[in-house]
Design an enzyme around this catalytic site. Structure first.
Site, short mmCIF file in Angstrom:
data_model
loop_
_atom_site.label_atom_id
_atom_site.label_comp_id
_atom_site.label_asym_id
_atom_site.label_seq_id
_atom_site.Cartn_x
_atom_site.Cartn_y
_atom_site.Cartn_z
N GLY A 453 0.71 -1.25 -0.07
CA GLY A 453 0.14 -0.06 -0.13
C GLY A 453 0.94 1.12 0.13
N GLU A 691 7.92 4.58 7.40
CA GLU A 691 7.44 4.35 8.96
C GLU A 691 7.56 5.76 9.81
OE1 GLU A 691 7.79 -0.15 9.82
OE2 GLU A 691 9.76 0.49 8.94
#
Ligand code: MOS
Length: 731
Positions: A453, A691
Site C-alpha cells: 500500500g 514508517e
C-alpha cells in the site's frame, strides 16, 4: 524527468474496483477449505483430541492433529517463529493451533471446527503483565545493553532531573486483508499463494522446514492488503497449511478469521519505558537513560529495540540503555509499523517535553539545544541530516512560536499544542531487479517485491521510466513471485533504497546498451520520449524502437543488484561504514480536550521531514499522512487488552479494538519534505519514509494534552478515563 513527479498510482483503479487478486481470491482446482482450531486455554498439555463428531459433518475430509503432522526441521529465527504448534502436545498460548479441519466447503469446515473436542490438562499460566523482566539474550539485532559516558554523575550532578515510566499496551496490526494461504504440492514441489511482505522469506523458511531446496518452493503474492509488519515474519499457519496440503494430497485454502489474526500472527508487544534524564541549568542534557521491557512469548524472545531512539536522536555526554523481555503465555509479538523508534520516541519525547518544562524552555528550543550534530551513540557524522530545516519549516507552517501559551477555550473544548521529534533508523537489504525493454519500446521490471500500500508499484516504474526516457504507462512491474529476480523485502521502510536501487542499476544497464547501439557514449546519452541522442547536441536523436529494429534486437535486458558492504544480508543505520544513516522530522499537533467528558480530538497537524530525496511527492505525502493517522491511533485509541484471569485477548475484532476512522481525522494535515539527497543511503539519494511519519506522534499528542489541560498522561492510549477532570465544568 519523472523522478520527483507526483504521479498517481497505476494500481489505484484495480484496487478500488476489486479487480486486484489477493491471496484468497486465487482459485486452485479441487482445493479443500481448511480451518484451524485454536486452543481454548493459555497453557496446558493436550491429552487427547476427539475428532469423531467433527469428522461426521458432511463434506469433512479429515481432521488433522499433532499425530498426523510431519515434523518440521530447521525453522530458524529471526524471520520466523521457531516453536511451532502441532509438533508436540504443549499449549503455550490461547488460540494456538491444535487441530486442522479440512472439508470440501468452507461452511462444513467451520461447522466441524466447532465440534473438535480437546481434552487438555490445564496448567498455570503467566499473564501478560506477570512475567519477570530479564535482559534480552536472543534474536537481538543490536546489543541488549549500551552505555556511553557516566550516567550516575550526569544525573546526580544535574540541575534538573526527571525520572518516569511511560507505558504502552499491546496493539495489533489489523490490516484490511487477513492472512491467507493457498498451497498445492506436485511431488516435492510446492506452490504457495501467501499473504506476505517478503515471499523469499517464506520460501527460505518453508524449504528448510520441509527439507527441500528453495527452488522447490514458489511463493506468489501479487497484492498484499496492508501488512504493517504482521506479514513480515513466517507464522505457524503458513507451515501448517503447507503441511496439510501435503498430508491430504490436495490443494488447500486457508484464510484466517479476523479473530485469529489476534493470536495466530504477531502484534506489537506491551512495553514499559523507564526514562531518566538529567539537564544543566541551560537546558543541555547531561544524562539520558532508557530501559525498555517488552512482553514476549513464553519460550522465545522477540526484542523490540525501542532504545534505539535514545541512542540516535539527542546529544548527551552520557547515554545508557537496556533491552529487557518479560516471558508470558502470549502469542509471539513482532515488528509493527515504525518499530524501534516508534515506541522509543513515545518514552523519549514525552520525557524530553517534561524536561523542557522543568528547565523552563520552549519544547522546540529545548530540542534545538540538544541537537545531535553527530550520531549520539557512535559519534559518526550523519550521511545527511536537515532536521534543523525540518524543525524550522514545521514550526513556521504550524505557527508554533505564535501559539497561545495558555489553554484556549472553544466552547466545551480546551485547546493545546504539542510537538515531538520524528526519527527512524535506516534498514537496508540487498535486492536484485531485471529490466527488459521490448521491440515496441515498452519496459518491464521484474523483481519479487510487494506493495503493501506504500506505492512501490508506482515508484519502481517511475525510476525505470526516468532512466529510459519513457512515460510511466510504458513501464510495467512484475512483482510478488519468487520465480522473479530476488527483490528486497517490503518492510523496514527499506524498499525504495534496496529494490529502488536495483531497478535503477538495471535500467541504467539497459540504457548503456541503447547508447552502444546508438553509438553515443553512455555518459553523454540523453533519453526522452522514446528517443536517444547525444546530450547537448541539437539533433533529434534516434527512436529506440527503430534502433532495436535495425540492430535486430527483440529485447534488451539487464539485471541490477543492490548489495551491502561485505555482502551482508541486512544493514542498520550504516553500520560498518564511516557514516550513520537515519531519517528525521518534526510533528506538531493541536488537540482539543473536553475535560468534562474526557474526549480528545485532533484538530490539525503538521509533519515536516528530512528523509532524503523524495521519488514521488504524492505517494510520499500519502505515506506521511497515513503515518500520522497511525500515530493518532497509538496515541488516542489503540490497545488490545490481555485479560489476566482468562489469559487471552479480551476483544478480537474491530468492534472491540478501536482504530482511527475518517471521522477521527481532520483534513488539516500538512506535510513538508526538506530538499535533500543522501548518496550514502542509496544511489537514488532516497531514504526510507514508510514508517517515519508514525514516529513521535503519540508523544506530540500527550505533550499537547499537557498544554491543554496541565495533565501528564504517561500511559497509552489517552482514553477519556485518563482525561476526565474532577470539577470540570463547561459553564
Ligand atoms: Mo514494517 S513493521 O517494517 O512492516
Amino acid at each position: 524527468m519523472s523522478i520527483g513527479e507526483a504521479l498517481p498510482r497505476p494500481d489505484g483503479r484495480i484496487k478500488v474496483t476489486g479487480q486486484a487478486k489477493y491471496t484468497a481470491d486465487q482459485r486452485l482446482d479441487g482445493a479443500l477449505f481448511v480451518v484451524l482450531v485454536g486452543s481454548p486455554v493459555p497453557a496446558g498439555t493436550i491429552r487427547q483430541i476427539d475428532t469423531h463428531e467433527a469428522e461426521s459433518v458432511p463434506g469433512v475430509v479429515r481432521v488433522l492433529t499433532v499425530d498426523d503432522m510431519p515434523r518440521f526441521a530447521n525453522v530458524t529465527a529471526p524471520s520466523a517463529i521457531t516453536l511451532l504448534p502441532m509438533q508436540d502436545t504443549t499449549i503455550r498460548h490461547h488460540g494456538q493451533a491444535i487441530a486442522i479441519v479440512a472439508a470440501e466447503r468452507l461452511e462444513q469446515a467451520e461447522q466441524a471446527a466447532r465440534l473438535v473436542r480437546a481434552d487438555i490438562e490445564v496448567s498455570p499460566f503467566v499473564a501478560q503483565s506477570e512475567g519477570a523482566a530479564v535482559i534480552a539474550t536472543e534474536n537481538l539485532y543490536a546489543p541488549a545493553e549500551f552505555s556511553k559516558g557516566d550516567i550516575a554523575r550526569g544525573s546526580s550532578s544535574a540541575a534538573h532531573r526527571h525520572e518516569a515510566d511511560y507505558l504502552q499496551p499491546s496493539r495489533h496490526h489489523n490490516p484490511m486483508e487477513p492472512s491467507a494461504v493457498q498451497a498445492v504440492w506436485d511431488g516435492d514441489e510446492l506452490t504457495i499463494f501467501d499473504t506476505t511482505q517478503h515471499g523469499y522469506n517464506v520460501q527460505a523458511v518453508l524449504s528448510s522446514a520441509f527439507g527441500i531446496r528453495p527452488e522447490q518452493v514458489r511463493v506468489i503474492c501479487h497484492h498484499t492488503g496492508g501488512g504493517f509488519g504482521c506479514k513480515g515474519f513466517v507464522w505457524p499457519h503458513e507451515l501448517l497449511a503447507a503441511a496439510a496440503a501435503r498430508v491430504l494430497q490436495r490443494p488447500i485454502k486457508l484464510v484466517l478469521s479476523r479473530a485469529q489474526m489476534y493470536s495466530m500472527v504477531g502484534y506489537q508487544p506491551d512495553m514499559r519505558h523507564h526514562m531518566l534524564l538529567g539537564a544543566d541549568a541551560d537546558g543541555r542534557l547531561s544524562a539520558l537513560s532508557h530501559d525498555v521491557e517488552n512482553v514476549t512469548s513464553i519460550a522465545e524472545q522477540f526484542v523490540e529495540h525501542a532504545t534505539s531512539a535514545s541512542q540516535g536522536v539527542y546529544a548527551s555526554p552520557a547515554i545508557q540503555t537496556k533491552q529487557k523481555v518479560r516471558h508470558a503465555n502470549v502469542n509471539h509479538p513482532t515488528a509493527m509499523r515504525a518499530p524501534w523508534e516508534g515506541p522509543g520516541l513515545w518514552g523519549l519525547d514525552s520525557a524530553i517535553d517534561e524536561m523542557a518544562h522543568l528547565v523552563g524552555m520552549d519544547p522546540l528550543d529545548f530540542r534545538l539545544a540538544n541537537y545531535a550534530e553527530t550520531d549520539p551513540a557512535t559519534g559518526k557524522p550523519w550521511s545527511s541530516k536537515k532536521l534543523r530545516e525540518a524543525y524550522a519549516e514545521g514550526a513556521r507552517l504550524f505557527g508554533w512560536y505564535d501559539r497561545p501559551r495558555e489553554p484556549v477555550r472553544d466552547g466545551p473544548w480546551l485547546l493545546g499544542s504539542g510537538m515531538a521529534t520524528s526519527s527512524m533508523g535506516c534498514f537496508r537489504f540487498p535486492s536484485v531487479a531485471r529490466v527488459r525493454l521490448n521491440a515496441s519500446g515498452r519496459a518491464t521490471i521484474e523483481t519479487g517485491c510487494h506493495d503493501i500500500g506504500t506505492g512501490t508499484l508506482t515508484i519502481f516504474p517511475q525510476i525505470a521510466a526516468d532512466v529510459l526516457g519513457l512515460s510511466l504507462d510504458q513501464v510495467s512491474l512484475s512483482m510478488g513471485d519468487t520465480a522473479l529476480p530476488k527483490g528486497g523485502p517490503t518492510y523496514g521502510s527499506s524498499s525504495t533504497m534496496g529494490v529502488g536501487a536495483s531497478v535503477l542499476y538495471a535500467a541504467r544497464s539497459v540504457r548503456a546498451q541503447l547508447a552502444e547501439l546508438a553509438g553515443v557514449p553512455d555518459s553523454q546519452a540523453e533519453l526522452a520520449d522514446g528517443r536517444i541522442r547525444r546530450s547537448g547536441s541539437d539533433e533529434r536523436g534516434q527512436s529506440i524502437v527503430e534502433l532495436m529494429r535495425q540492430a535486430g534486437r527483440a529485447e534488451l535486458r539487464a539485471d541490477g543488484e543492490f548489495s551491502l558492504p561485505g555482502g551482508a544480508p541486512f544493514n542498520a543505520n550504516g553500520e560498518g561504514s564511516d557514516v550513520a544513516i537515519s531519517t528525521f522530522g518534526a510533528i506538531f499537533v493541536e488537540v482539543a480536550v473536553d475535560p468534562e467528558l474526557g474526549l480528545l480530538r485532533l484538530r490539525r497537524a503538521v509533519g515536516s521531514y528530512s528523509a532524503g530525496r523524495i521519488i514521488n511527492p504524492r505517494t510520499a505525502r500519502a505515506q506521511m499522512i497515513g503515518g500520522i493517522i497511525w500515530g493518532w491511533g497509538m496515541a488516542a485509541m489503540e490497545g488490545t487488552h490481555h485479560e489476566p484471569t482468562l489469559g487471552r485477548w479480551l476483544s478480537r475484532d474491530l468492534a472491540g479494538v478501536a482504530v482511527p476512522v475518517n471521522a477521527d481525522i481532520p483534513s488539516d494535515i500538512q506535510i513538508h519534505f526538506v530538499d535533500e539527497f543522501d548518496a550514502h543511503a542509496s544511489p537514488l539519494g532516497a531514504k526510507g519514509i514508510g514508517e517515519l511519519g508514525a514516529t513521535g506522534v503519540a508523544a506530540a499528542v500527550a505533550n499537547a494534552v499537557f498544554a491543554a489541560t496541565g495533565k501528564r498522561v504517561r500511559s497509552l492510549p489517552i482514553t477519556p478515563a485518563k482525561l476526565v477532570m474532577e470539577g470540570a465544568s463547561n459553564a
